[in-house]
Write an enzyme that holds these catalytic residues in place. Structure first.
Site, short mmCIF file in Angstrom:
data_model
loop_
_atom_site.label_atom_id
_atom_site.label_comp_id
_atom_site.label_asym_id
_atom_site.label_seq_id
_atom_site.Cartn_x
_atom_site.Cartn_y
_atom_site.Cartn_z
N GLY A 129 -1.49 12.53 -0.49
CA GLY A 129 -1.85 11.89 0.80
C GLY A 129 -2.49 12.89 1.92
O GLY A 129 -2.29 12.34 3.09
N SER A 130 -1.05 13.97 1.90
CA SER A 130 -0.49 14.91 3.46
C SER A 130 -1.75 16.04 3.59
O SER A 130 -1.92 15.98 5.02
CB SER A 130 0.66 15.44 3.10
OG SER A 130 1.68 14.38 2.47
N ARG A 262 33.19 -13.48 10.76
CA ARG A 262 34.60 -12.65 10.43
C ARG A 262 35.61 -12.60 11.62
O ARG A 262 36.78 -12.80 11.06
CB ARG A 262 34.33 -11.00 9.60
CG ARG A 262 33.49 -11.71 8.97
CD ARG A 262 33.87 -9.82 7.63
NE ARG A 262 33.73 -10.58 6.29
CZ ARG A 262 33.26 -9.14 5.54
NH1 ARG A 262 33.77 -8.53 5.87
NH2 ARG A 262 33.12 -10.13 4.03
N ILE A 331 28.18 -2.63 7.05
CA ILE A 331 28.97 -3.35 7.82
C ILE A 331 28.84 -4.97 6.67
O ILE A 331 30.05 -5.68 6.66
CB ILE A 331 27.98 -4.07 9.23
CG1 ILE A 331 28.24 -3.29 9.81
CG2 ILE A 331 28.15 -5.41 9.93
CD1 ILE A 331 27.65 -3.34 11.61
N GLU A 357 1.55 6.23 6.29
CA GLU A 357 0.42 6.31 7.77
C GLU A 357 0.99 7.92 7.63
O GLU A 357 1.47 8.61 9.39
CB GLU A 357 1.14 5.43 9.07
CG GLU A 357 0.34 3.60 8.81
CD GLU A 357 -0.79 4.04 8.58
OE1 GLU A 357 -1.42 3.15 8.52
OE2 GLU A 357 -1.51 5.44 8.63
C1 LIG Z 1 3.25 0.40 0.93
C2 LIG Z 1 1.75 2.03 0.75
C3 LIG Z 1 0.82 1.44 1.73
C4 LIG Z 1 -0.26 2.71 2.03
N1 LIG Z 1 -1.51 2.33 1.78
C5 LIG Z 1 -2.34 3.63 2.13
C6 LIG Z 1 -3.59 3.05 2.87
O1 LIG Z 1 -3.83 2.16 2.50
N2 LIG Z 1 -4.27 4.10 2.28
C7 LIG Z 1 -4.55 5.41 2.78
O2 LIG Z 1 -5.21 6.50 2.23
N3 LIG Z 1 -3.19 5.54 2.41
C8 LIG Z 1 -2.04 4.96 2.15
N4 LIG Z 1 -1.06 4.96 1.54
C9 LIG Z 1 -0.43 6.43 1.01
C10 LIG Z 1 0.39 7.68 2.40
O3 LIG Z 1 -0.59 7.34 3.24
C11 LIG Z 1 1.09 8.78 1.47
O4 LIG Z 1 1.74 7.95 0.37
C12 LIG Z 1 1.65 9.96 2.61
O5 LIG Z 1 0.24 9.93 3.39
C13 LIG Z 1 1.83 10.60 1.86
O6 LIG Z 1 0.92 11.34 0.78
P1 LIG Z 1 1.80 10.98 -0.03
O7 LIG Z 1 2.44 10.32 -1.01
O8 LIG Z 1 0.68 11.75 -1.76
O9 LIG Z 1 2.64 12.58 -0.14
P2 LIG Z 1 1.98 14.28 -0.61
O10 LIG Z 1 0.67 14.63 -0.17
O11 LIG Z 1 1.67 14.57 -2.21
O12 LIG Z 1 3.15 14.78 0.18
C14 LIG Z 1 4.85 15.16 -0.32
C15 LIG Z 1 6.17 15.33 0.51
O13 LIG Z 1 5.58 16.85 0.73
C16 LIG Z 1 5.33 16.85 2.01
N5 LIG Z 1 4.77 17.63 2.31
C17 LIG Z 1 3.62 17.22 1.85
N6 LIG Z 1 3.24 18.87 3.29
C18 LIG Z 1 3.67 18.69 3.78
C19 LIG Z 1 3.57 19.75 4.58
N7 LIG Z 1 2.51 20.15 5.42
N8 LIG Z 1 5.11 20.62 5.25
C20 LIG Z 1 6.03 19.76 5.17
N9 LIG Z 1 6.10 19.58 4.02
C21 LIG Z 1 4.70 18.48 3.01
C22 LIG Z 1 5.44 15.50 2.66
O14 LIG Z 1 6.34 15.07 3.76
C23 LIG Z 1 6.28 13.70 1.11
O15 LIG Z 1 7.19 14.37 1.32
C24 LIG Z 1 -0.11 3.99 1.40
C25 LIG Z 1 1.61 4.18 1.10
C26 LIG Z 1 2.63 3.60 1.01
C27 LIG Z 1 3.63 3.84 0.31
#
Ligand SMILES: Cc1cc2nc3c(=O)[nH]c(=O)nc-3n(C[C@H](O)[C@H](O)[C@H](O)COP(=O)(O)OP(=O)(O)OC[C@H]3O[C@@H](n4cnc5c(N)ncnc54)[C@H](O)[C@@H]3O)c2cc1C
Length: 374
Positions: A129-130, A262, A331, A357
């Site tokens: 997602g990142s 309280r 609290i 996001e």
């Molecule tokens: C309730 C909910 C609704 C969502 N809705 C949508 C949606 O509608 N559309 C959509 O596209 N996505 C959606 N998402 C997905 C969300 O945007 C992703 O979960 C988010 O971008 C993180 O991606 P990932 O979970 O794949 O983590 P990953 O990308 O796999 O990352 C895992 C961990 O590694 C860390 N990390 C990754 N790369 C780096 C880096 N370069 N440097 C340092 N740390 C890093 C991240 O910060 C994270 O903590 C949703 C997520 C949730 C929880």
């Protein structure tokens, strides 16, 4: 910048506050309990003009601008209820209004503003997602149609009828945004994820097996997908920041009420200086987050590029909400751990801001990247 809200802004804020009190507060705990958004809520939100706030009037929206949108978003989220799926139409609608062609605007914006369809966007995939370079969903041209193949993860509202903005690669690396009418041939969605914080709003996996999309459904240009993703997530980050402020304010109000009760019953612990000081620490985090979110919304309305500043407020308000939720739990003591209590709901929901996001690490990368590019 004028720091005093205008009468129109105050009226819109009050409209949202009254709607939240009458329509959302009474059902918030039940929605969290059985994870069902009662039918009619989306229509009520649309009827009150909250579903088309970022959609121009000529396409049926209320065109409130970003500041009134943020004011309303904060009030509507104060009851701590993951039930405002229709509000997602604002972000999708704005992306189509800003980058769509006239045919796309005429076709998709009116139903989005009416809340008769659910817009969504999907970038995240099982692998990431990142890391945008890790995107593997593909799109290839076949005659006058594009053919999409891939899997999207955590696609909020991906199982609901309406336009989805789907990010896919053309010829390997040209990431492009496509407007896909969800639920068509080859489009499959999983059952919703059981997520720790959100019960009500549903997030699914969506699978694209040779999904055919009309040639005219490219949003923006081929290869121009990231510009659209950045603007969608910049507004998404501002929306999330106002949800974080709403949750933190609710945690503060619950904690102040708890301590007042309280104190009224002369509870020793409530009169402890340290306990009272926690209230000050909570507010010292909430107020700067709120004012900064309002300023960035105002700057967006002034046409400023707020992609870096929206990453700053998302990062700040994510940490703020988690810390304030933690203080509220302290609290309340044991009563805060009671399943379904407002504090328990807030505590569960506060972690989402670090991940949705774009994670907090990604926000740091965006801010540092912008600074080093200057
Ligand atoms: C309730 C909910 C609704 C969502 N809705 C949508 C949606 O509608 N559309 C959509 O596209 N996505 C959606 N998402 C997905 C969300 O945007 C992703 O979960 C988010 O971008 C993180 O991606 P990932 O979970 O794949 O983590 P990953 O990308 O796999 O990352 C895992 C961990 O590694 C860390 N990390 C990754 N790369 C780096 C880096 N370069 N440097 C340092 N740390 C890093 C991240 O910060 C994270 O903590 C949703 C997520 C949730 C929880």
């Amino acid at each position: 910048m004028e720091f005093k809200l205008t009468p129109e802004q105050k009226d819109f804020q009050e409209l949202a506050r009254q709607f939240a009190r009458q329509e959302i507060e009474p059902i918030a705990a039940q929605i969290d309990e059985d994870s069902i958004i009662p039918s009619g809520l989306n229509e009520k939100l649309a009827g009150a003009g909250f579903v088309g706030m970022l959609i121009p009037k000529q396409y049926g929206g209320t065109e409130t601008g970003m500041l009134r949108y943020v004011l309303a978003f904060e009030e509507l989220n104060y009851p701590v209820c993951q039930c405002l799926e229709a509000l997602g139409n604002n972000i999708v609608g704005r992306a189509i209004a800003l980058t769509g062609n006239e045919e796309q605007k005429q076709r998709y914006l009116p139903p989005l503003a009416q809340g008769s369809v659910m817009g969504s966007y999907a970038f995240t995939e099982p692998a990431t997602g990142s890391d945008r370079k890790a995107l593997v969903t593909t799109a290839r041209l076949d005659g006058d149609h594009w053919v999409l193949n891939g899997i999207k993860r955590f696609h909020s509202g991906g199982h609901l009828a309406g336009p989805g903005i789907i990010f896919a690669n053309v010829d390997g690396t040209n990431t492009t945004a496509f407007l896909v009418d969800k639920l068509g041939a080859g489009y499959r969605s999983s059952k919703p994820f059981e997520l720790m914080m959100g019960r009500g709003l549903e997030t699914v996996d969506t699978r694209f097996e040779n999904v055919r999309v009309p040639g005219n459904n490219v949003l923006g240009t081929v290869g121009g997908g990231y510009e659209i993703l950045f603007s969608i997530t910049a507004e998404g980050r501002l929306s999330l920041s106002s949800i974080a402020v709403a949750l933190a304010q609710a945690a503060f109000d619950e904690s102040a009420l708890f301590l007042k009760e309280r104190l009224a019953s002369n509870r020793e612990d409530a009169s402890l200086q340290t306990t009272k000081h926690v209230l000050a620490d909570m507010l010292t985090r909430i107020v700067p987050a709120r004012v900064t979110a309002y300023r960035i919304a105002w700057l967006t309305d002034m046409g400023e590029d707020t992609r870096m500043t929206s990453a700053i407020i998302k990062l700040f308000s994510s940490t703020m909400a988690r810390e304030v939720a933690d203080m509220a739990m302290d609290i309340h003591g044991l009563s805060g751990l009671v399943k379904g209590s407002k504090i328990e709901r807030i505590y569960r929901q506060a972690k989402q801001f670090d991940l949705t996001e774009g994670s907090s690490e990604v926000q740091r990368t965006i801010v540092a990247g912008s600074v080093l590019m200057q």
